[in-house]
Motif scaffolding. Structure first.
Motif, PDB file in Angstrom:
ATOM      1  N   LEU A 294     -94.110 -72.220 -30.911  1.00  0.00           N
ATOM      2  CA  LEU A 294     -94.984 -73.208 -30.778  1.00  0.00           C
ATOM      3  C   LEU A 294     -94.899 -74.144 -30.045  1.00  0.00           C
ATOM      4  O   LEU A 294     -95.889 -74.537 -29.202  1.00  0.00           O
ATOM      5  CB  LEU A 294     -95.569 -73.726 -32.133  1.00  0.00           C
ATOM      6  CG  LEU A 294     -95.734 -72.803 -33.405  1.00  0.00           C
ATOM      7  CD1 LEU A 294     -96.244 -73.439 -34.606  1.00  0.00           C
ATOM      8  CD2 LEU A 294     -97.054 -71.781 -32.771  1.00  0.00           C
ATOM      9  N   HIS A 295     -93.652 -74.740 -29.999  1.00  0.00           N
ATOM     10  CA  HIS A 295     -93.527 -75.962 -29.202  1.00  0.00           C
ATOM     11  C   HIS A 295     -92.022 -75.950 -28.614  1.00  0.00           C
ATOM     12  O   HIS A 295     -91.062 -75.902 -29.530  1.00  0.00           O
ATOM     13  CB  HIS A 295     -93.898 -77.081 -29.600  1.00  0.00           C
ATOM     14  CG  HIS A 295     -93.541 -78.489 -28.837  1.00  0.00           C
ATOM     15  ND1 HIS A 295     -94.284 -78.793 -27.819  1.00  0.00           N
ATOM     16  CD2 HIS A 295     -92.658 -79.381 -28.914  1.00  0.00           C
ATOM     17  CE1 HIS A 295     -93.884 -79.828 -27.038  1.00  0.00           C
ATOM     18  NE2 HIS A 295     -92.913 -80.263 -28.022  1.00  0.00           N
ATOM     19  N   VAL A 296     -91.820 -76.314 -27.562  1.00  0.00           N
ATOM     20  CA  VAL A 296     -90.259 -76.564 -27.107  1.00  0.00           C
ATOM     21  C   VAL A 296     -90.337 -77.891 -26.575  1.00  0.00           C
ATOM     22  O   VAL A 296     -91.077 -78.373 -25.539  1.00  0.00           O
ATOM     23  CB  VAL A 296     -89.549 -75.571 -26.087  1.00  0.00           C
ATOM     24  CG1 VAL A 296     -88.288 -75.915 -25.632  1.00  0.00           C
ATOM     25  CG2 VAL A 296     -89.530 -74.169 -26.911  1.00  0.00           C
TER      26      VAL A 296
ATOM     27  N   VAL B  29     -81.985 -78.564 -28.778  1.00  0.00           N
ATOM     28  CA  VAL B  29     -83.163 -79.180 -28.508  1.00  0.00           C
ATOM     29  C   VAL B  29     -84.336 -78.931 -29.471  1.00  0.00           C
ATOM     30  O   VAL B  29     -84.460 -77.825 -30.109  1.00  0.00           O
ATOM     31  CB  VAL B  29     -83.821 -77.955 -27.180  1.00  0.00           C
ATOM     32  CG1 VAL B  29     -85.138 -78.274 -26.838  1.00  0.00           C
ATOM     33  CG2 VAL B  29     -82.946 -78.152 -25.939  1.00  0.00           C
ATOM     34  N   PRO B  30     -85.173 -79.775 -29.872  1.00  0.00           N
ATOM     35  CA  PRO B  30     -86.186 -79.765 -30.739  1.00  0.00           C
ATOM     36  C   PRO B  30     -87.211 -78.789 -30.275  1.00  0.00           C
ATOM     37  O   PRO B  30     -87.774 -78.743 -29.273  1.00  0.00           O
ATOM     38  CB  PRO B  30     -86.883 -81.157 -30.737  1.00  0.00           C
ATOM     39  CG  PRO B  30     -85.813 -82.079 -29.949  1.00  0.00           C
ATOM     40  CD  PRO B  30     -85.100 -81.089 -29.030  1.00  0.00           C
ATOM     41  N   VAL B  31     -87.648 -78.123 -31.615  1.00  0.00           N
ATOM     42  CA  VAL B  31     -88.614 -76.843 -31.227  1.00  0.00           C
ATOM     43  C   VAL B  31     -89.417 -76.603 -32.411  1.00  0.00           C
ATOM     44  O   VAL B  31     -89.281 -77.364 -33.716  1.00  0.00           O
ATOM     45  CB  VAL B  31     -87.727 -75.667 -31.078  1.00  0.00           C
ATOM     46  CG1 VAL B  31     -87.087 -75.513 -29.751  1.00  0.00           C
ATOM     47  CG2 VAL B  31     -87.112 -75.214 -32.290  1.00  0.00           C
ATOM     48  N   ILE B  32     -90.643 -76.277 -32.537  1.00  0.00           N
ATOM     49  CA  ILE B  32     -91.549 -75.987 -33.455  1.00  0.00           C
ATOM     50  C   ILE B  32     -91.851 -74.313 -33.310  1.00  0.00           C
ATOM     51  O   ILE B  32     -92.225 -73.830 -32.349  1.00  0.00           O
ATOM     52  CB  ILE B  32     -92.939 -76.622 -33.472  1.00  0.00           C
ATOM     53  CG1 ILE B  32     -92.592 -78.225 -33.620  1.00  0.00           C
ATOM     54  CG2 ILE B  32     -93.659 -76.465 -34.730  1.00  0.00           C
ATOM     55  CD1 ILE B  32     -93.700 -79.219 -33.395  1.00  0.00           C
TER      56      ILE B  32
ATOM     57  N   GLY C 206     -87.432 -78.222 -35.984  1.00  0.00           N
ATOM     58  CA  GLY C 206     -85.958 -78.508 -36.209  1.00  0.00           C
ATOM     59  C   GLY C 206     -85.254 -78.593 -34.758  1.00  0.00           C
ATOM     60  O   GLY C 206     -86.114 -78.483 -33.735  1.00  0.00           O
ATOM     61  N   GLU C 207     -84.117 -78.515 -34.787  1.00  0.00           N
ATOM     62  CA  GLU C 207     -83.178 -78.180 -33.326  1.00  0.00           C
ATOM     63  C   GLU C 207     -82.705 -77.022 -33.340  1.00  0.00           C
ATOM     64  O   GLU C 207     -81.938 -76.991 -34.205  1.00  0.00           O
ATOM     65  CB  GLU C 207     -82.274 -79.628 -33.430  1.00  0.00           C
ATOM     66  CG  GLU C 207     -82.882 -80.956 -33.463  1.00  0.00           C
ATOM     67  CD  GLU C 207     -82.094 -82.061 -33.437  1.00  0.00           C
ATOM     68  OE1 GLU C 207     -80.687 -81.893 -33.762  1.00  0.00           O
ATOM     69  OE2 GLU C 207     -82.271 -83.327 -33.436  1.00  0.00           O
ATOM     70  N   PHE C 208     -83.037 -76.612 -32.072  1.00  0.00           N
ATOM     71  CA  PHE C 208     -82.342 -75.154 -31.810  1.00  0.00           C
ATOM     72  C   PHE C 208     -81.154 -75.137 -31.021  1.00  0.00           C
ATOM     73  O   PHE C 208     -81.180 -75.997 -29.887  1.00  0.00           O
ATOM     74  CB  PHE C 208     -83.837 -74.393 -31.276  1.00  0.00           C
ATOM     75  CG  PHE C 208     -82.963 -72.832 -30.781  1.00  0.00           C
ATOM     76  CD1 PHE C 208     -82.839 -71.956 -32.006  1.00  0.00           C
ATOM     77  CD2 PHE C 208     -82.830 -72.534 -29.762  1.00  0.00           C
ATOM     78  CE1 PHE C 208     -82.469 -70.624 -31.691  1.00  0.00           C
ATOM     79  CE2 PHE C 208     -82.421 -71.355 -29.575  1.00  0.00           C
ATOM     80  CZ  PHE C 208     -82.330 -70.344 -30.350  1.00  0.00           C
TER      81      PHE C 208
ATOM     82  N   LEU D 174     -86.734 -67.909 -26.999  1.00  0.00           N
ATOM     83  CA  LEU D 174     -86.585 -69.482 -27.146  1.00  0.00           C
ATOM     84  C   LEU D 174     -85.613 -69.874 -26.469  1.00  0.00           C
ATOM     85  O   LEU D 174     -85.341 -70.928 -26.167  1.00  0.00           O
ATOM     86  CB  LEU D 174     -86.618 -69.512 -28.617  1.00  0.00           C
ATOM     87  CG  LEU D 174     -86.340 -70.853 -29.269  1.00  0.00           C
ATOM     88  CD1 LEU D 174     -87.444 -71.734 -28.688  1.00  0.00           C
ATOM     89  CD2 LEU D 174     -86.401 -71.015 -30.446  1.00  0.00           C
ATOM     90  N   ALA D 175     -84.286 -68.918 -26.583  1.00  0.00           N
ATOM     91  CA  ALA D 175     -82.925 -69.353 -25.850  1.00  0.00           C
ATOM     92  C   ALA D 175     -83.141 -69.448 -24.527  1.00  0.00           C
ATOM     93  O   ALA D 175     -82.729 -70.592 -23.599  1.00  0.00           O
ATOM     94  CB  ALA D 175     -81.893 -68.405 -26.228  1.00  0.00           C
ATOM     95  N   ASP D 176     -83.951 -68.788 -23.583  1.00  0.00           N
ATOM     96  CA  ASP D 176     -84.166 -68.989 -22.331  1.00  0.00           C
ATOM     97  C   ASP D 176     -84.955 -70.274 -21.911  1.00  0.00           C
ATOM     98  O   ASP D 176     -84.625 -70.927 -21.108  1.00  0.00           O
ATOM     99  CB  ASP D 176     -85.188 -67.609 -21.762  1.00  0.00           C
ATOM    100  CG  ASP D 176     -84.027 -66.243 -22.015  1.00  0.00           C
ATOM    101  OD1 ASP D 176     -82.962 -66.552 -21.839  1.00  0.00           O
ATOM    102  OD2 ASP D 176     -84.760 -65.484 -21.797  1.00  0.00           O
ATOM    103  N   LYS D 177     -86.076 -70.519 -22.895  1.00  0.00           N
ATOM    104  CA  LYS D 177     -86.741 -71.814 -22.544  1.00  0.00           C
ATOM    105  C   LYS D 177     -85.925 -72.802 -22.905  1.00  0.00           C
ATOM    106  O   LYS D 177     -86.000 -74.192 -22.156  1.00  0.00           O
ATOM    107  CB  LYS D 177     -88.013 -71.657 -23.602  1.00  0.00           C
ATOM    108  CG  LYS D 177     -88.942 -70.808 -23.114  1.00  0.00           C
ATOM    109  CD  LYS D 177     -90.265 -70.958 -24.173  1.00  0.00           C
ATOM    110  CE  LYS D 177     -91.233 -69.876 -23.912  1.00  0.00           C
ATOM    111  NZ  LYS D 177     -92.573 -69.973 -24.814  1.00  0.00           N
ATOM    112  N   VAL D 178     -84.995 -72.963 -23.829  1.00  0.00           N
ATOM    113  CA  VAL D 178     -84.084 -73.792 -24.250  1.00  0.00           C
ATOM    114  C   VAL D 178     -83.024 -74.376 -23.165  1.00  0.00           C
ATOM    115  O   VAL D 178     -82.863 -75.410 -22.909  1.00  0.00           O
ATOM    116  CB  VAL D 178     -83.445 -73.942 -25.727  1.00  0.00           C
ATOM    117  CG1 VAL D 178     -82.222 -74.762 -25.851  1.00  0.00           C
ATOM    118  CG2 VAL D 178     -84.403 -74.033 -26.775  1.00  0.00           C
TER     119      VAL D 178
END
Length: 137
Positions: free
Chosen positions: A119-121, A89-92, A45-47, A74-78
């Motif tokens: 798993l993926h950003v 941002v699309p993530v898994i 989905g999108e985060f 995850l927020a830091d990566k996004v």
């Protein structure tokens, strides 16, 4: 001769069918044994993360995200990928969805996801469905 051939053919068929049943009976047990937690699933989905909340939006769901170390990671990566504060941002991720205990008292998401693994950003933000622009006077 024909009777012997038919008997051998029938015997071979019965033996091969018995082996197939044993293999299919063993497979579900292996799958159950290898699954550590059935409530943890993969979500695409999108985060989005803001000061007030975090949300994971998929094609068929929208979940609030439990704020913890994994969601902060995850927020830091996004944040490195977002172009503005409201980019999604699309993530898994893998996670566990549960009813939101706060849903009875406040206007919040009915279900929340606790992220277990990232798993993926994506390397770029999702396309905006609607873009608002201010007119300069």
């Amino acid at each position: 001769m024909k009777k012997t051939f038919l008997l051998l053919l029938l015997s071979a068929t019965v033996i091969s069918c018995n082996d197939t049943k044993k293999e299919t009976e063993e497979q579900p047990e292996e799958k159950v044994a290898s699954a550590t937690d059935e409530s943890v699933k993969t979500y695409r989905g999108e985060f989005i993360y803001t000061d007030d909340a975090a949300v994971l939006k998929g094609n068929t769901f929208i979940y609030g995200v439990t704020i913890d170390d994994k969601s902060q990671e995850l927020a830091d990566k996004v944040s490195k990928i977002k172009k503005d504060a409201y980019d999604m941002v699309p993530v898994i991720v893998t996670g566990e969805v549960k009813p939101n205990p706060k849903a009875e008292n406040e206007e919040v998401w009915e279900e929340v996801i606790t992220i277990k693994d990232i798993l993926h950003v994506s390397d770029k933000p999702a396309k905006n469905d609607i873009k608002l622009e201010e007119k300069k006077s």
